[in-house]
Design an enzyme around this catalytic site. Structure first.
Site, PDB file in Angstrom:
ATOM      1  N   ARG A  50      -7.695  -6.837   7.075  1.00 14.47           N
ATOM      2  CA  ARG A  50      -9.065  -7.351   7.199  1.00 14.47           C
ATOM      3  C   ARG A  50      -9.344  -8.227   5.994  1.00 14.47           C
ATOM      4  NH1 ARG A  50     -14.397  -4.718   6.110  1.00 14.47           N
ATOM      5  NH2 ARG A  50     -15.874  -5.554   7.621  1.00 14.47           N
ATOM      6  N   SER A 118     -14.636  -3.407  18.306  1.00 14.13           N
ATOM      7  CA  SER A 118     -15.595  -2.542  17.610  1.00 14.13           C
ATOM      8  C   SER A 118     -16.764  -2.243  18.534  1.00 14.13           C
ATOM      9  CB  SER A 118     -16.165  -3.242  16.372  1.00 14.13           C
ATOM     10  OG  SER A 118     -15.190  -3.438  15.407  1.00 14.13           O
ATOM     11  N   LYS A 147     -19.512  -1.792   5.177  1.00 10.42           N
ATOM     12  CA  LYS A 147     -20.139  -2.550   6.268  1.00 10.42           C
ATOM     13  C   LYS A 147     -21.629  -2.269   6.209  1.00 10.42           C
ATOM     14  CE  LYS A 147     -19.006  -4.168  10.730  1.00 10.42           C
ATOM     15  NZ  LYS A 147     -17.875  -4.609  11.482  1.00 10.42           N
TER      16      LYS A 147
END
Ligand code: TZP
Ligand code: MG
Length: 225
Positions: A50, A118, A147
């Site tokens: 990521r 997701s 997040k």
């Protein structure tokens, strides 16, 4: 429901995922690579690369190194967001958020790539299955600085998704660590994904090993029950 066309070996490996480590998007390249190596060594079944920003060349080079490490360890490599980089480095798949490419478009571009999605609600999870996703991330289970803009969904959503009996694998993600792992598994998560619990640990390899041990212990207890 569109039938998935990833090969049966990829499906088999996906179904066996219990510990999925996501690299820290803001980590310098060397640290991200060290985290991926530690995850592979520590017993992760899948690693997600990521990155944030648009450092295309640097991210591609990093993805190539991650591919070497994960292939040597027999660990699935998934690239977040960037289907171009995922395909270019011969990763196993791509992970897409709700605001990323539609699952069906990713599938059309890359028929034999794993496509993960997701999800933050049961409705999104069911929709992603219908769209042909190969696996889901469900969360953030707990509030997480990794997040920060996405509200936590709580263990209630983990239980609700478990009860829905989805036909594809899924991983719970968000704020999961060694101390709360058992609550997530008890709520019905078949697998967990973590960033900080491995990547921010003083010893990421030992942290991954410990999570692996805890996940396996829980699974063996279920088999014995
Ligand atoms: N998707 C949902 S929560 C999350 C992502 C990428 C971040 C999880 O990070 P951490 O550090 O394991 O809480
Ligand atoms: Mg995304």
């Amino acid at each position: 429901m569109p039938a998935t066309i990833i090969d049966t070996e990829k499906q088999r490996r996906l179904r066996r995922v219990r510990l999925y480590v996501v690299s820290d998007a803001s980590a310098p390249v060397a640290r991200a690579l060290a985290c991926v190596a530690a995850a592979c060594d520590g017993g992760a079944d899948a690693v997600q690369l990521r990155r944030k920003g648009d450092a295309g060349l640097a991210d591609y080079r990093l993805a190539e190194r991650c591919r070497e490490l994960t292939a040597a360890a027999g660990v699935l490599l998934i690239v977040n967001d960037r289907i171009d980089i995922a395909m270019a480095c011969a990763a196993d798949g791509v992970h897409l958020g709700q605001d990323d490419l539609p699952v069906a478009v990713a599938r059309r571009l890359w028929p034999d790539g794993i496509v993960g999605r997701s999800t933050h609600s049961v409705e999104q999870a069911i929709a992603a299955v219908g769209d042909g996703a190969d696996y889901l991330g469900v969360g953030p289970v707990f509030v997480t600085p990794t997040k920060p803009q996405t509200p936590a969904v709580g263990l209630e959503l983990v239980s609700a998704v478990a009860t829905a009996g989805l036909p594809i694998p899924w991983v719970a993600i968000g704020g999961i660590d060694r101390d709360n792992l058992s609550t997530v598994l008890e709520a019905g998560a078949p697998a967990v994904a973590v960033v900080r619990a491995v990547c921010a640990a003083d010893d990421p390899r030992a942290a991954a090993r410990e999570l692996r041990r805890l996940v396996d212990a829980r699974r063996s207890a279920e088999v014995m029950a």
